[in-house]
Scaffold this motif. Structure first.
Motif, PDB file in Angstrom:
ATOM      1  N   SER A 183      32.497  30.712 -27.589  1.00  0.00           N
ATOM      2  CA  SER A 183      31.785  31.197 -28.547  1.00  0.00           C
ATOM      3  C   SER A 183      32.698  31.318 -29.377  1.00  0.00           C
ATOM      4  CB  SER A 183      32.387  32.880 -28.312  1.00  0.00           C
ATOM      5  OG  SER A 183      33.829  32.913 -28.300  1.00  0.00           O
ATOM      6  N   GLU A 186      31.134  27.386 -35.199  1.00  0.00           N
ATOM      7  CA  GLU A 186      31.483  26.444 -36.074  1.00  0.00           C
ATOM      8  C   GLU A 186      31.604  25.421 -34.886  1.00  0.00           C
ATOM      9  OE1 GLU A 186      33.563  28.781 -34.231  1.00  0.00           O
ATOM     10  OE2 GLU A 186      35.565  27.802 -34.356  1.00  0.00           O
ATOM     11  N   GLY A 249      37.271  33.717 -29.896  1.00  0.00           N
ATOM     12  CA  GLY A 249      36.447  35.377 -30.144  1.00  0.00           C
ATOM     13  C   GLY A 249      37.543  36.132 -29.018  1.00  0.00           C
ATOM     14  N   ASP A 256      35.907  38.022 -33.689  1.00  0.00           N
ATOM     15  CA  ASP A 256      36.035  37.636 -32.416  1.00  0.00           C
ATOM     16  C   ASP A 256      35.997  38.562 -31.618  1.00  0.00           C
ATOM     17  OD1 ASP A 256      37.839  35.401 -33.078  1.00  0.00           O
ATOM     18  OD2 ASP A 256      39.222  36.827 -34.030  1.00  0.00           O
TER      19      ASP A 256
HETATM   20 MG    MG Z   1      35.942  31.743 -33.177  1.00  0.00          MG
END
Ligand code: MG
Ligand code: AMP
Length: 412
Positions: A183, A186, A249, A256
């Motif tokens: 996850s 970016e 995350g 997160d």
């Molecule tokens: Mg992250």
């Protein structure tokens, strides 16, 4: 924050050993057998010759020597695979090849080099003791004997043993299906064009490789964006797995969200944060009833955390009883300092010389330095309370390279 030991125990207690499946013995290589194997027959099935030579009666050749050869009549020729038709009587011999069954009447084999042919007879030139060069029926395995035990890891020798017993299929523990999802907004996948604003999700691959190396089946689910619905959708796709590994995350940032999803209704979060470095923001829980290890996103953290928690859990599921990488004691050739409070897993280069193992760091230890894992063949483990270790100090090292672990532990 809980200790590494407590976290590991919690995870191991939450996963169970999978069921059995029937596989071909070659596919069983490296897997854990789920049944005891008893021999259904003697191996070898009958007495047979260990040498090319002559099957004789020991009483006939007593005192034979170069100077006083004993002459015997040759009554039969027995290549391997032949069935003897005649009984060896007094002053008689059967010519016999390695592996051929010993005929009735004979109790000894005289190797070819201790004989010569004289006038169509065999001349025995040496005194051979009774029973010499006969492989006894059942000398390898006796009918009814337990030859492989439930829980054994199948190695090539086991495959050979199973084949010799005529077992082409056996029951082994199933391989768990391990869902892997990453996850982060970016992230892009390996074949996408990475703009300078994006990074490739290397964890999707390093984790899949670790799963494969452990002997399980990775299910790569790709990348979820940092949106609750995106994550939930990916987690839903993971529900048929035996274990879910997510990366990223689980820190304290605004996006997160993995922890949040784990806390949702029907799900369960058992702990978050472990006193270790790298890898502190580890989350563990379950989505419905599937266990989820929420690994941190940093490439080194996710791999080190996999090693400590996911690998033992996966091995347990596959029926293994040895769940941990081998640890050894090494002497440091480099000083290391740390803050107290967390257990550190320092990427190390381990070598062996005549005095034992030595360890030094791979250099820069940042949790984003994946190169440190590429260089490392072991993790130097420094306990929570340690603040300093000096050159020459003994440290515990978890070996990542199996070829090193084959070497015996030197005597410290
Ligand atoms: Mg992250
Ligand atoms: P996070 O745990 O989500 O805060 O991620 C921490 C850092 O790890 C990010 O800033 C990324 O640089 C890196 N990262 C997260 N996920 C991955 C991934 N799948 N592959 C490689 N690096 C990642």
């Amino acid at each position: 924050m809980i200790s590494v030991e407590k976290a590991l125990q919690t995870i191991l207690d939450s996963v169970s050993v999978l069921g059995l499946e029937k596989v071909n013995i070659l596919s069983a290589l490296g897997r854990v057998i789920g049944e005891d194997i008893y021999a259904g027959r003697d191996i070898p099935p009958r007495d047979n010759s260990a040498m090319d030579g002559y099957a004789v009666r020991a009483s006939d050749i007593m005192g034979a020597s170069e100077k006083k050869p004993v002459l015997l009549e040759i009554i039969e020729d027995l290549p391997a695979g032949s069935i003897p038709k005649k009984t060896v009587g007094n002053k008689q011999a059967a010519r016999i090849m390695t592996g051929a069954f010993v005929p009735e009447g004979a109790d000894t084999v005289v190797a070819m080099e201790k004989t010569r042919i004289e006038n169509g007879h065999v001349a025995v030139l040496a005194n051979v003791k009774q029973g010499q060069d006969i492989r006894r029926a059942g000398e390898d395995v006796q009918r009814g004997e337990k030859v492989i035990s439930k829980g054994d890891v199948i190695r090539p020798a086991h495959v050979g043993m199973l084949a010799s017993l005529g077992r082409s299929f056996i029951f082994v523990y199933q391989k768990p299906l391990i869902a892997i999802l990453s996850s982060g907004d970016e992230l892009v996948d390996i074949d996408d064009t990475p703009s300078e604003w994006k990074i490739i999700s290397s964890n999707s691959y390093s984790l899949a490789a670790l799963v494969l190396e452990a002997g399980a089946i990775p299910m790569q689910l790709g990348i979820a964006g940092d949106r609750r619905n995106d994550l939930i959708e990916k987690f839903r796709a993971a529900m048929r797995a035996d274990l879910i590994l997510s990366s990223g995350g689980v820190s304290v940032g605004d996006f997160d969200l993995v922890k949040d999803v784990m806390k949702q209704e029907g799900n369960r979060m058992q702990f978050w944060q472990v006193a270790m470095k790298p890898g502190q923001p580890l989350a563990f829980g379950s989505l419905e009833n599937v266990p989820v290890i929420g690994l941190p996103g940093n490439p080194v953290s996710s791999m080190v955390s996999f090693e400590q928690f996911a690998r033992p859990a996966i091995l347990k599921m596959m029926g293994h009883t040895k769940l941990f990488r081998r640890t050894i004691t090494a002497r440091l050739t480099e000083a290391i300092t740390k803050k107290p409070g967390k257990k550190h897993f320092i990427r190390g280069i381990i070598e062996r010389n005549e005095n034992g193992y030595t360890a030094r760091t791979t250099g820069e230890q940042g949790s984003g330095i994946l190169k440190s894992m590429v260089k490392a063949n072991g993790l130097i483990i420094l306990p929570e309370e340690t603040t300093e270790v000096r050159v020459g100090d003994k440290v515990t090292v978890q070996l990542l390279d199996d070829s090193l672990s084959m070497l015996p532990q030197p005597p410290y």
